[in-house]
Design a protein around this motif. Sequence first.
Motif, PDB file in Angstrom:
ATOM      1  N   TYR A 138      18.130   6.109 -12.261  1.00  7.46           N
ATOM      2  CA  TYR A 138      16.769   6.326 -11.775  1.00  7.46           C
ATOM      3  C   TYR A 138      16.233   5.029 -11.183  1.00  7.46           C
ATOM      4  CZ  TYR A 138      16.785  10.634 -14.534  1.00  7.46           C
ATOM      5  OH  TYR A 138      17.092  11.866 -15.048  1.00  7.46           O
ATOM      6  N   ILE A 139      15.701   5.155  -9.997  1.00 10.89           N
ATOM      7  CA  ILE A 139      15.010   4.040  -9.352  1.00 10.89           C
ATOM      8  C   ILE A 139      13.532   4.416  -9.289  1.00 10.89           C
ATOM      9  CG2 ILE A 139      14.800   2.604  -7.314  1.00 10.89           C
ATOM     10  CD1 ILE A 139      17.439   2.263  -8.765  1.00 10.89           C
ATOM     11  N   ILE A 140      12.699   3.571  -9.823  1.00 13.21           N
ATOM     12  CA  ILE A 140      11.249   3.804  -9.857  1.00 13.21           C
ATOM     13  C   ILE A 140      10.580   2.725  -9.016  1.00 13.21           C
ATOM     14  CG2 ILE A 140       9.244   4.116 -11.338  1.00 13.21           C
ATOM     15  CD1 ILE A 140      11.202   4.575 -13.664  1.00 13.21           C
ATOM     16  N   LYS A 141       9.719   3.160  -8.114  1.00  7.57           N
ATOM     17  CA  LYS A 141       9.065   2.201  -7.207  1.00  7.57           C
ATOM     18  C   LYS A 141       7.568   2.498  -7.145  1.00  7.57           C
ATOM     19  CE  LYS A 141       9.657   0.002  -2.684  1.00  7.57           C
ATOM     20  NZ  LYS A 141       8.239  -0.212  -2.430  1.00  7.57           N
ATOM     21  N   ASP A 142       6.806   1.435  -7.222  1.00  6.92           N
ATOM     22  CA  ASP A 142       5.349   1.567  -7.119  1.00  6.92           C
ATOM     23  C   ASP A 142       4.973   2.106  -5.729  1.00  6.92           C
ATOM     24  OD1 ASP A 142       2.655   1.396  -7.336  1.00  6.92           O
ATOM     25  OD2 ASP A 142       2.554  -0.763  -7.666  1.00  6.92           O
ATOM     26  N   GLN A 143       3.980   3.029  -5.703  1.00  9.58           N
ATOM     27  CA  GLN A 143       3.575   3.631  -4.436  1.00  9.58           C
ATOM     28  C   GLN A 143       2.554   2.796  -3.684  1.00  9.58           C
ATOM     29  OE1 GLN A 143       2.676   7.765  -3.908  1.00  9.58           O
ATOM     30  NE2 GLN A 143       3.628   8.348  -5.835  1.00  9.58           N
ATOM     31  N   SER A 144       2.235   1.616  -4.159  1.00 10.66           N
ATOM     32  CA  SER A 144       1.186   0.825  -3.510  1.00 10.66           C
ATOM     33  C   SER A 144       1.534   0.529  -2.053  1.00 10.66           C
ATOM     34  CB  SER A 144       0.950  -0.480  -4.279  1.00 10.66           C
ATOM     35  OG  SER A 144       2.158  -1.224  -4.364  1.00 10.66           O
ATOM     36  N   ASP A 145       2.784   0.133  -1.787  1.00 12.92           N
ATOM     37  CA  ASP A 145       3.182  -0.123  -0.402  1.00 12.92           C
ATOM     38  C   ASP A 145       3.145   1.163   0.416  1.00 12.92           C
ATOM     39  OD1 ASP A 145       3.567  -2.741  -1.050  1.00 12.92           O
ATOM     40  OD2 ASP A 145       5.747  -2.542  -1.363  1.00 12.92           O
ATOM     41  N   TYR A 146       3.651   2.247  -0.193  1.00 10.83           N
ATOM     42  CA  TYR A 146       3.637   3.539   0.484  1.00 10.83           C
ATOM     43  C   TYR A 146       2.214   3.984   0.786  1.00 10.83           C
ATOM     44  CZ  TYR A 146       3.640   8.689   0.557  1.00 10.83           C
ATOM     45  OH  TYR A 146       3.409   9.999   0.853  1.00 10.83           O
ATOM     46  N   GLN A 147       1.321   3.857  -0.212  1.00 10.06           N
ATOM     47  CA  GLN A 147      -0.058   4.278  -0.017  1.00 10.06           C
ATOM     48  C   GLN A 147      -0.776   3.362   0.958  1.00 10.06           C
ATOM     49  OE1 GLN A 147      -0.887   7.154  -1.542  1.00 10.06           O
ATOM     50  NE2 GLN A 147      -2.713   7.120  -0.235  1.00 10.06           N
ATOM     51  N   LEU A 148      -0.426   2.072   0.932  1.00 11.03           N
ATOM     52  CA  LEU A 148      -1.051   1.137   1.869  1.00 11.03           C
ATOM     53  C   LEU A 148      -0.720   1.508   3.310  1.00 11.03           C
ATOM     54  CD1 LEU A 148      -2.686  -1.445   2.309  1.00 11.03           C
ATOM     55  CD2 LEU A 148      -0.543  -2.739   2.119  1.00 11.03           C
ATOM     56  N   GLN A 149       0.554   1.842   3.557  1.00 10.81           N
ATOM     57  CA  GLN A 149       0.945   2.263   4.902  1.00 10.81           C
ATOM     58  C   GLN A 149       0.201   3.522   5.320  1.00 10.81           C
ATOM     59  OE1 GLN A 149       5.222   2.166   5.853  1.00 10.81           O
ATOM     60  NE2 GLN A 149       5.536   1.238   3.851  1.00 10.81           N
ATOM     61  N   VAL A 150       0.106   4.495   4.393  1.00 14.23           N
ATOM     62  CA  VAL A 150      -0.583   5.756   4.714  1.00 14.23           C
ATOM     63  C   VAL A 150      -2.062   5.506   4.998  1.00 14.23           C
ATOM     64  CG1 VAL A 150      -1.267   8.002   3.793  1.00 14.23           C
ATOM     65  CG2 VAL A 150       1.059   7.158   3.426  1.00 14.23           C
ATOM     66  N   ASN A 151      -2.708   4.666   4.172  1.00 11.38           N
ATOM     67  CA  ASN A 151      -4.131   4.400   4.363  1.00 11.38           C
ATOM     68  C   ASN A 151      -4.401   3.683   5.676  1.00 11.38           C
ATOM     69  OD1 ASN A 151      -4.689   5.582   1.894  1.00 11.38           O
ATOM     70  ND2 ASN A 151      -4.712   3.645   0.769  1.00 11.38           N
ATOM     71  N   GLU A 152      -3.574   2.676   5.984  1.00  8.83           N
ATOM     72  CA  GLU A 152      -3.752   1.962   7.254  1.00  8.83           C
ATOM     73  C   GLU A 152      -3.544   2.891   8.440  1.00  8.83           C
ATOM     74  OE1 GLU A 152      -1.111  -1.320   7.203  1.00  8.83           O
ATOM     75  OE2 GLU A 152      -2.380  -2.560   5.895  1.00  8.83           O
ATOM     76  N   PHE A 153      -2.522   3.748   8.322  1.00  3.90           N
ATOM     77  CA  PHE A 153      -2.291   4.703   9.402  1.00  3.90           C
ATOM     78  C   PHE A 153      -3.462   5.676   9.538  1.00  3.90           C
ATOM     79  CE2 PHE A 153      -0.709   8.824  10.906  1.00  3.90           C
ATOM     80  CZ  PHE A 153      -0.156   8.447  12.127  1.00  3.90           C
ATOM     81  N   ASN A 154      -4.002   6.138   8.394  1.00  2.00           N
ATOM     82  CA  ASN A 154      -5.132   7.064   8.439  1.00  2.00           C
ATOM     83  C   ASN A 154      -6.348   6.424   9.099  1.00  2.00           C
ATOM     84  OD1 ASN A 154      -3.886   9.259   7.285  1.00  2.00           O
ATOM     85  ND2 ASN A 154      -4.497   8.754   5.197  1.00  2.00           N
ATOM     86  N   GLN A 155      -6.618   5.174   8.736  1.00  2.97           N
ATOM     87  CA  GLN A 155      -7.764   4.499   9.334  1.00  2.97           C
ATOM     88  C   GLN A 155      -7.607   4.355  10.841  1.00  2.97           C
ATOM     89  OE1 GLN A 155      -8.277   0.791   7.268  1.00  2.97           O
ATOM     90  NE2 GLN A 155      -8.862   1.755   5.319  1.00  2.97           N
ATOM     91  N   GLN A 156      -6.429   3.901  11.243  1.00  4.12           N
ATOM     92  CA  GLN A 156      -6.184   3.761  12.676  1.00  4.12           C
ATOM     93  C   GLN A 156      -6.210   5.117  13.376  1.00  4.12           C
ATOM     94  OE1 GLN A 156      -5.849   1.039  14.559  1.00  4.12           O
ATOM     95  NE2 GLN A 156      -6.124  -0.359  12.831  1.00  4.12           N
ATOM     96  N   LEU A 157      -5.581   6.103  12.754  1.00  3.73           N
ATOM     97  CA  LEU A 157      -5.496   7.433  13.371  1.00  3.73           C
ATOM     98  C   LEU A 157      -6.880   8.026  13.587  1.00  3.73           C
ATOM     99  CD1 LEU A 157      -3.855   9.945  14.258  1.00  3.73           C
ATOM    100  CD2 LEU A 157      -3.883  10.667  11.867  1.00  3.73           C
ATOM    101  N   TRP A 158      -7.707   8.074  12.533  1.00  3.73           N
ATOM    102  CA  TRP A 158      -9.007   8.722  12.661  1.00  3.73           C
ATOM    103  C   TRP A 158      -9.968   7.897  13.496  1.00  3.73           C
ATOM    104  CZ3 TRP A 158      -8.953  13.565  11.924  1.00  3.73           C
ATOM    105  CH2 TRP A 158      -8.111  14.150  10.974  1.00  3.73           C
ATOM    106  N   ARG A 159      -9.804   6.581  13.492  1.00  3.36           N
ATOM    107  CA  ARG A 159     -10.644   5.760  14.370  1.00  3.36           C
ATOM    108  C   ARG A 159     -10.385   6.092  15.832  1.00  3.36           C
ATOM    109  NH1 ARG A 159      -8.960   1.051  12.959  1.00  3.36           N
ATOM    110  NH2 ARG A 159     -10.479   0.765  11.299  1.00  3.36           N
ATOM    111  N   TRP A 160      -9.100   6.133  16.198  1.00  2.65           N
ATOM    112  CA  TRP A 160      -8.764   6.415  17.587  1.00  2.65           C
ATOM    113  C   TRP A 160      -9.005   7.882  17.954  1.00  2.65           C
ATOM    114  CZ3 TRP A 160      -8.472   2.954  21.165  1.00  2.65           C
ATOM    115  CH2 TRP A 160      -8.109   1.651  20.835  1.00  2.65           C
ATOM    116  N   LEU A 161      -8.820   8.772  16.972  1.00  7.30           N
ATOM    117  CA  LEU A 161      -9.131  10.187  17.261  1.00  7.30           C
ATOM    118  C   LEU A 161     -10.627  10.378  17.475  1.00  7.30           C
ATOM    119  CD1 LEU A 161      -6.797  12.237  14.892  1.00  7.30           C
ATOM    120  CD2 LEU A 161      -6.632  11.978  17.360  1.00  7.30           C
ATOM    121  N   LEU A 162     -11.449   9.635  16.718  1.00  2.84           N
ATOM    122  CA  LEU A 162     -12.889   9.714  16.935  1.00  2.84           C
ATOM    123  C   LEU A 162     -13.266   9.190  18.316  1.00  2.84           C
ATOM    124  CD1 LEU A 162     -15.686  10.338  15.784  1.00  2.84           C
ATOM    125  CD2 LEU A 162     -15.743   8.030  14.829  1.00  2.84           C
ATOM    126  N   ILE A 163     -12.659   8.063  18.696  1.00  2.49           N
ATOM    127  CA  ILE A 163     -12.904   7.533  20.043  1.00  2.49           C
ATOM    128  C   ILE A 163     -12.434   8.531  21.099  1.00  2.49           C
ATOM    129  CG2 ILE A 163     -12.268   5.697  21.658  1.00  2.49           C
ATOM    130  CD1 ILE A 163     -12.071   3.806  19.243  1.00  2.49           C
TER     131      ILE A 163
END
Length: 519
Positions: A228-253
């Motif tokens: 079993y390999i266990i990995k913290d999702q902080s990096d995964y969630q950070l990528q998703v959050n940054e992408f969400n911010q960029q995505l919705w910012r540009w979609l709003l524009i």
Amino acid sequence: MTTLKSKLMINLKRLPTLMHSLKARLIVSAMLLSLVLIPIVGLTLNDAFKLQVKSASVKELKAYVYSILAVTEVDDQQLFMPEVLLENQFNVIQSGLYALITIPESLQQTLTSTSDHQQDSSFDAKFVGPETIKPARDAIIAEQQVTAGTKVAWRSNSLLGIDLTSAITTAVHTDPAFPQPEKGQGQFSEIILNGEPHLVYGFSASFETQQVDKQGDEQITRFPVTVYIIKDQSDYQLQVNEFNQQLWRWLLILMVALLSIQMLWLWWTLKPLTRLQNELAAIENGKADHLNDNYPTELSTVAKQLNTLLNTEQNQRKRYRNALADLAHSLKTPLAVIQSQKDLSKQSFEQISHINRIIGHQLKRAQSAAGSAWHLGVEVVEVSDKLVRNLPKIYCQPAITITEDVDRAAIFKGDASDLTEILGNLLDNACKAAASRVLLTVKTVDSSLVIGIEDDGKGIDEALHAQIFERGIRADSYQQGHGIGLAIVRDLVDSYQGQLIVSRSTTLGGAKFELRFKA
């Protein structure tokens, strides 16, 4: 709050009317297209990115599994692991990247009993030199059971200080929290470890060794393990959050830009319709007599047909009026000859005069432009000013003062000659009945043109208010007037679907005639 609620109710009541507008429908459609389509695109891209990041994480965890399996050794039913792994995060306590190996409970019992026998000098001598690999039997922790029927045989140094049994509180997507894949298969899961979300990838393998028993037969022994390999999702969630911010910012524009472009496009597309509406309004108000021909293909035919209709109607009305004028002229001469007869009795003379008035009255009715009033219009002030200037010159003994209270922007939707006939007769009668003053008021009330004519004379008896509109009836309170002129006014007002109301003036005390026309 009450005012806001009342405004909202008014807007809701106007909504069905607004939806009858093509412009409103197109604007609402464009807004719905942007407000619905763009969020759907955003959610789709967001899900796709999450899947992509998760797929990359799974691949990363698989690579870690293979790196663990690459350094795992099994000898004589014992698991051997290096003290230090190549990936440094496995060596740092609570680094966020963890690894553990489980084995079946039955195998652990065999391993434990066997290992107690094999702790001799020959075994320790087998691993002299740098302590890079050591038996994993000391790492077996009987009280930690992450899956049913298994025990932890080894775990990385990064898991020191973490009690897996109490730390794993729930599974996010799968049950059990730690997957139990088939041999040679991998399985992905998500868990909550120490209150934080973690990704888990489990892979099952089996180490096979050949041994010769006492009888000299070769036997294959299997040593199944699950890594079993266990990995913290902080990096995964950070990528998703940054992408969400960029995505919705540009979609709003993008949404704002798209709505702006759509509004400009609709304005440009519907501009000819607005111009057509304005030109029709100008024709209706009498400021123009035809439409321009510079329209798009879809509207040019409509504009040409409307112009043809306008020209035909104007020419027909002109010919009709000319024919009536010719008829009046042709009848005037014989009647004048008859009236000039000396032996004509008084009764016959009165009848001929009555015929003259009837002909004039019917000609005025026939020449009325009420049937085509939709494309006619005249400013009331243009007619009223002329009458107010000229009538006091006629009624100078006694002097009559005509006061105006006229809305300079008021429009009469009809022919100028018809308005002149109406105002002329009513003002003339008012001057005849007035003692010294006449008041003319013109205003627009609730999209209706209201014209009032009042005098300071004796007024009209209330009993005669309804009768004076009947043919042949005149008001005895007037010494003159209110004969054929009032009948003409009544017929003209009726032809324009207006109202003529007679009452007593509250301002001057005499009679008051009020006209109402739809604007």
